[in-house]
Design a protein around this motif. Structure first.
Motif: not given
Length: 366
Positions: A154-168, A181-193
């Motif tokens: 989960h991106p939160k475990t590596i400090g990418v997502y802040a508290e409360g940002e959804g990951y779907h 490249y991961v598209a978090d389309g139903y969560g916080s709308n980031y693309v994580v590499r």
């Protein structure tokens, strides 16, 4: 995509499954219907998939990919079988997986010595008791037989997502060097590499950037675009903007291609073309983002729409694409274009969300 009601089909819904034209007053389309325009025309084969609901139950057919041998892998969200493997005749030759109750995104990657799959589970699903679960999503790398290679944290475990940002997460893309490249389309709308070993590199997107070009509004899909040999690109769906946004592989914005009226899912690159399922669409009467009006759209090397398989022909006026619509002849059969897969003969397979358990439809190129 929310999926709260699929276990409660009404009597009318069951009748509509048997008679697709019931809800619209139109006759069900013939099996030999020709759809599309120009050099990209297709014969509809609605009976291609030989699937027994007693043996292989389906809820939603989210995505499909083809391996080098021609086998077709379908990812769904039924708790008994997440992946069905078809041969080209439409026969199910294998099935596996029950760990992905919100199975949504399926990507295949050729590593040279083997092909591997990347499965996105959004985390949002109905459990076996009928209760809605909105859990964090996951991305899993597997072999073609379903054997797990690794899971991304989960991106939160590596400090990418802040508290409360959804990951779907809804989709992945893999670059030639193995970067994921991961598209978090139903969560916080980031693309994580990530790198090929799953180590975090960077991320971009979201919704509140000073430069609005970087905003993503339902980043439903992502793909590596190598059509410009001197400029590899990342193409990301911004579905609620009815658009694809193009970035460098480092995440720098290049351009936006807007497709009025078409709420597109993931981009699929084949040769010079970009193909995508249209999940929702505006109607000819002016209603916005309507269900059960899906089709497949096909763009050329310059990202101009050249064919709509199951849609009306694209209309450009003074170089501007006008609002696109579903072809009324397929209404009741084409519900939602959630994904499109292409085989070695350039036939298309339409995967659908909320199609009352219907399997993929073959569109045979003519």
């Amino acid at each position: 995509m929310q999926r709260r009601t699929f276990f409660q089909l009404t009597t009318l819904g069951t009748a509509a499954l048997a008679m697709p034209g019931l809800l619209t007053g139109r006759p069900a389309p013939a099996n030999d219907l020709i759809v599309g325009q120009g050099s990209h025309r297709y014969r509809v084969r609605a009976d291609w998939a030989k699937v027994s609901p007693q043996q292989y139950s389906l809820i939603n057919c989210h995505e499909m990919v083809a391996d080098k041998s021609g086998k077709l892998y379908l990812l769904g969200d039924h708790p008994a079988n997440n992946v069905l493997v078809f041969d080209r005749s439409g026969k199910v030759i294998d099935s596996w997986g029950y760990r992905y109750p919100s199975g949504h995104g399926l990507t295949i990657f050729d590593e040279g010595d083997e092909e591997t799959l990347f499965i996105c589970d959004t985390g949002s699903h109905l459990d076996r008791t009928g209760r809605w679960r909105n859990e964090p999503g996951s991305v899993t790398k597997t072999r073609l037989n379903g054997e797990v290679i690794f899971r991304l944290g989960h991106p939160k475990t590596i400090g990418v997502y802040a508290e409360g940002e959804g990951y779907h997460p809804t989709e992945t893309a893999v670059a030639p060097n193995g970067d994921i490249y991961v598209a978090d389309g139903y969560g916080s709308n980031y693309v994580v590499r990530y790198d090929a070993n799953g180590r975090y590199i960077s991320h971009f997107g979201g919704k509140d950037n000073e430069d609005p070009r970087y905003n993503l509004n339902q980043a439903h899909g992502v793909a590596i675009d190598l059509r410009k040999t001197d400029e590899p690109r990342l193409v990301v769906t911004s579905r609620n903007d009815q658009a694809f946004k193009f970035f460098t592989l480092e995440g720098k914005f290049i351009e936006q291609v807007t497709l009025p009226g078409a709420y597109v899912c993931r981009p699929v690159i084949h040769g010079e073309n970009l193909l995508a399922g249209v999940c929702f669409a505006d109607t000819m009467e002016g209603a916005k983002r309507q269900k059960h009006h899906g089709y497949i759209t096909i763009l050329d090397a310059s990202n101009k729409v050249i064919s709509n398989a199951g849609g009306m022909a694209a209309n450009y006026q003074n170089g501007q694409l006008q609002t696109m619509h579903q072809d009324p002849r397929v209404h009741g059969l084409f519900h939602h274009g959630h994904d499109v897969c292409m085989d070695g003969d350039e036939n298309l397979y339409l995967c659908q969300w909320d199609a009352k358990g219907a399997p993929p439809i073959l569109l045979e190129r003519v």
